[in-house]
Design an enzyme around this catalytic site. Structure first.
Site, PDB file in Angstrom:
ATOM      1  N   GLY A 374      -1.940  -4.724   2.666  1.00  9.70           N
ATOM      2  CA  GLY A 374      -1.026  -3.690   3.132  1.00  9.70           C
ATOM      3  C   GLY A 374      -1.615  -2.324   2.865  1.00  9.70           C
ATOM      4  N   SER A 376      -1.975   1.565   1.450  1.00 10.97           N
ATOM      5  CA  SER A 376      -1.819   2.129   0.108  1.00 10.97           C
ATOM      6  C   SER A 376      -0.368   2.565  -0.093  1.00 10.97           C
ATOM      7  CB  SER A 376      -2.753   3.333  -0.053  1.00 10.97           C
ATOM      8  OG  SER A 376      -2.568   3.932  -1.313  1.00 10.97           O
ATOM      9  N   GLY A 377       0.203   2.200  -1.235  1.00 11.96           N
ATOM     10  CA  GLY A 377       1.597   2.545  -1.522  1.00 11.96           C
ATOM     11  C   GLY A 377       2.588   1.519  -1.042  1.00 11.96           C
ATOM     12  N   GLY A 379       3.114  -1.375  -2.341  1.00 10.06           N
ATOM     13  CA  GLY A 379       3.742  -2.063  -3.468  1.00 10.06           C
ATOM     14  C   GLY A 379       2.914  -3.178  -4.068  1.00 10.06           C
ATOM     15  N   LYS A 380       1.631  -3.277  -3.694  1.00  6.24           N
ATOM     16  CA  LYS A 380       0.797  -4.386  -4.172  1.00  6.24           C
ATOM     17  C   LYS A 380       0.592  -4.321  -5.690  1.00  6.24           C
ATOM     18  CE  LYS A 380      -2.668  -3.225  -1.511  1.00  6.24           C
ATOM     19  NZ  LYS A 380      -2.102  -2.036  -0.843  1.00  6.24           N
ATOM     20  N   THR A 381       0.194  -3.159  -6.181  1.00 10.51           N
ATOM     21  CA  THR A 381      -0.041  -3.009  -7.626  1.00 10.51           C
ATOM     22  C   THR A 381       1.257  -3.155  -8.403  1.00 10.51           C
ATOM     23  OG1 THR A 381      -1.918  -1.535  -7.169  1.00 10.51           O
ATOM     24  CG2 THR A 381      -0.988  -1.478  -9.399  1.00 10.51           C
ATOM     25  N   GLU A 504      -9.036  -6.903  -6.306  1.00 11.08           N
ATOM     26  CA  GLU A 504     -10.345  -7.038  -5.658  1.00 11.08           C
ATOM     27  C   GLU A 504     -11.489  -6.465  -6.475  1.00 11.08           C
ATOM     28  OE1 GLU A 504     -12.365  -5.988  -1.442  1.00 11.08           O
ATOM     29  OE2 GLU A 504     -10.333  -6.746  -1.428  1.00 11.08           O
TER      30      GLU A 504
END
Length: 585
Positions: A374, A376-377, A379-381, A504
């Protein structure tokens, strides 16, 4: 000014009662002995005036001096022990609390400010206990004892001297709240300055490469200017207190000497008694003048204790639930489909006006790779932070199999995880220290060798003169990016986790380093449930499940080929990363 929290704070960490009693007895005993010196001096003066000086009087005076000196030395050492012991206990409590504070606390506070509370504020309390408490108690004994003896020698001159008491209180009392406020503000500013120091020194390469020295210089000068102004406000109060106290005492001394000289001339007191009265006056006056210093340090200690109490009262990470299954069922085993990680309508916001995730639901593939893609921003992190329980969801449930992870203890849950990020953070110390960091039991050389082999680090370690004892430098600056990544992978192998979290890890490596890291990762991922944050789709095209995130919501799930056929954003991402041939399928 509430003194009770301060007393409760230091009282929790007091040493054994007999040590405190010994410190007080030695301090007060030394003061009590000093009260005999003016009386013995009176006898020496009167005997010398009558040409009848006795050796016993001189020996007695010398013995009192010697005993007083010895008690003073032991008293200072014992009180220093009391102060150091209390502050050591206080620092242990604060350090333990800091380690148990949630990540959200460190989001709100700089590391330098927190360091200041542990070091600077505790030092203020230690200096007060060691340098001022016993002298204050001794001063009380000196004042009470001296006044009592003076009343016996000559009550008229004693009353004349006691004029200093109300005059001193009139000076000290109204300045108390001002000194407290100034001291607390100065400690707050000191903490912020230390926070700036920590931030700049930690990221000094960024400061220099960004040519940010002028901006940091301006900010530093502003902090230093503020500290200077607070220091001058303290000095202003002291410039009022100290001279006025000294002037009052000198005025009393002049009156005593003048009035005493008249009394000697009239024959109502002897010369020896006048000498004793003047000496007692000094023994009473000195504690009064020291009260200004005690008063200032006490205000500083109150301000420091208030800041430390605020830190101690910060809520720690909640330890809920206990995994009471046998240890051999908790770690080092391959999980089943019923024991994977799943999100059920999970929502999260760092603040009410900053929603990050909204109703996210997915189930990680047990024993396989689940990737998150997705913009940046998206919500992955944040998903990784929730999995690691750095934060708690504002809605929904995160499950481990059928269990809510919030019902498990943090230690048991985090023991199941290993995280390899792009930055691969390192602690200052040796390679061995970083490999075994956080492991509760000793790690055999055989296990370390296996981990190094699995992470393609054996040749590197063998080429270093100090081998595993080689220092990596602060934040691992002595290692290359690829070396840090492989060291992080070896550390994860030693942890033998059930779940592997990868942000990654090869995103910023050269082709050779990427090949070595990818090879190490494949070994690490075998048989483990792996969650991957993907920045390049080519690295997760073989994932068992790919989850597409858009603005905090899951908009698609499937394999690489399934999403290429059905998901518009994923196709767009694939084309943007030159995967057009596959995107056209």
């Amino acid at each position: 000014m509430n003194v009770k929290p301060f007393l409760a704070l230091v009282g929790k960490h007091r040493p054994k009662g007999w040590i405190i009693a010994a410190a007080i007895i030695l301090g007060l005993g030394e003061t009590a002995l000093s009260l005999f010196i003016p009386l013995l001096t009176r006898d020496v003066v009167e005997e010398a005036s009558a040409s009848a000086l006795q050796s016993a009087t001189v020996i007695m005076l010398g013995a009192v001096f010697a005993l007083q000196t010895a008690m003073s030395g032991f008293g200072v050492y014992t009180m220093s022990y009391v102060g150091q012991y209390m502050v050591a206990g206080l620092r242990r409590e604060v350090w333990e609390r800091v380690l148990r504070l949630p990540v959200s606390f460190f989001d709100r506070n700089t590391s330098g400010e927190t360091m200041s509370r542990i070091t600077n504020d505790s030092n203020v309390i230690k200096d007060f206990i060691v340098g001022h408490v016993i002298s204050f108690l001794g001063g009380i004994v000196s004042i009470v004892g001296g006044v009592g003896i003076l009343l016996y020698l000559d009550w008229r001159m004693t009353l004349l001297m006691l004029i200093a008491v109300p005059a001193s209180l009139l000076i000290l009392w109204p300045l108390g709240s001002k000194m407290f406020a100034i001291s607390k503000s100065m400690q707050d500013e000191t903490a912020m300055f230390q926070g700036d120091l920590g931030r700049v020194l930690t990221e000094i390469r960024l400061v220099k490469s960004s040519l940010a020295e002028p901006a940091e210089l301006r900010q530093g000068r502003g902090r230093i200017g503020s500290l200077f102004r607070f220091g001058m406000k303290e000095a202003k109060i002291m410039s009022i207190v100290t001279p006025l106290m000294m002037s009052i005492m000198l005025l009393i001394l002049v009156l005593l000497i003048g009035y005493g000289g008249v009394r000697v001339a009239q024959g109502t007191i002897t010369t020896g008694e006048l000498v004793a009265i003047i000496l007692y006056m000094f023994q009473i006056v000195m504690p009064f003048t020291q009260m200004a210093s005690f008063f200032t340090q006490f205000q500083k200690a109150l301000g420091a204790s208030q800041r430390i109490i605020e830190l101690i009262e910060e809520p720690a990470e909640t330890e809920r639930g206990i995994d009471d299954r046998p240890a051999n069922q908790q770690r080092g085993r391959r999980i089943t489909a019923s024991e994977t990680i799943s999100f059920e309508k999970v929502s999260f916001a760092y603040s009410p006006d900053r929603p990050i995730l909204n109703g996210v639901s997915f189930e990680a593939v047990a024993g396989g790779m689940t990737a998150f893609v997705g913009a940046s921003g998206a919500g992955k992190t944040t998903i990784f932070s929730l999995v690691e329980r750095f934060y708690s969801p504002t809605g929904g449930t995160i499950r481990y199999g059928a269990d809510d992870v919030s019902a498990m203890s943090l230690q048991q849950w985090r023991d199941r995880l290993a995280y390899v990020s792009q930055e691969s953070p390192m602690m200052a110390g040796s390679i061995r220290h970083n490999l075994t960091y956080g492991l509760s039991s000793d790690v055999s050389e055989e296990r370390i060798a296996e981990a190094l082999e699995g992470a393609n680090l054996t040749e590197l370690i063998a080429s270093l003169p100090d081998g595993l004892e080689t220092e990596v430098g602060e934040r691992g600056v002595k290692l290359s990016g690829g070396q840090r990544q492989r060291l992080a992978i070896a550390r994860a192998m030693l942890r033998d986790p059930e779940f592997l979290l990868l942000d990654e890890a090869t995103a910023h490596l050269d082709s050779e380093s990427e090949r070595l890291v990818q090879d190490a990762l494949q070994k690490l991922m075998q048989g483990r449930t792996t969650l991957v944050i993907a920045h390049r789709l080519s690295t997760v095209s073989n994932a068992d499940r790919i989850i597409v995130l858009e603005k905090g919501e899951v908009t698609g799930q499937g394999t690489h080929m399934e999403l290429l056929r059905s998901h518009e954003l994923y196709v767009k991402l694939a084309k943007g990363q030159h995967l057009e041939s596959e995107a056209a399928v």
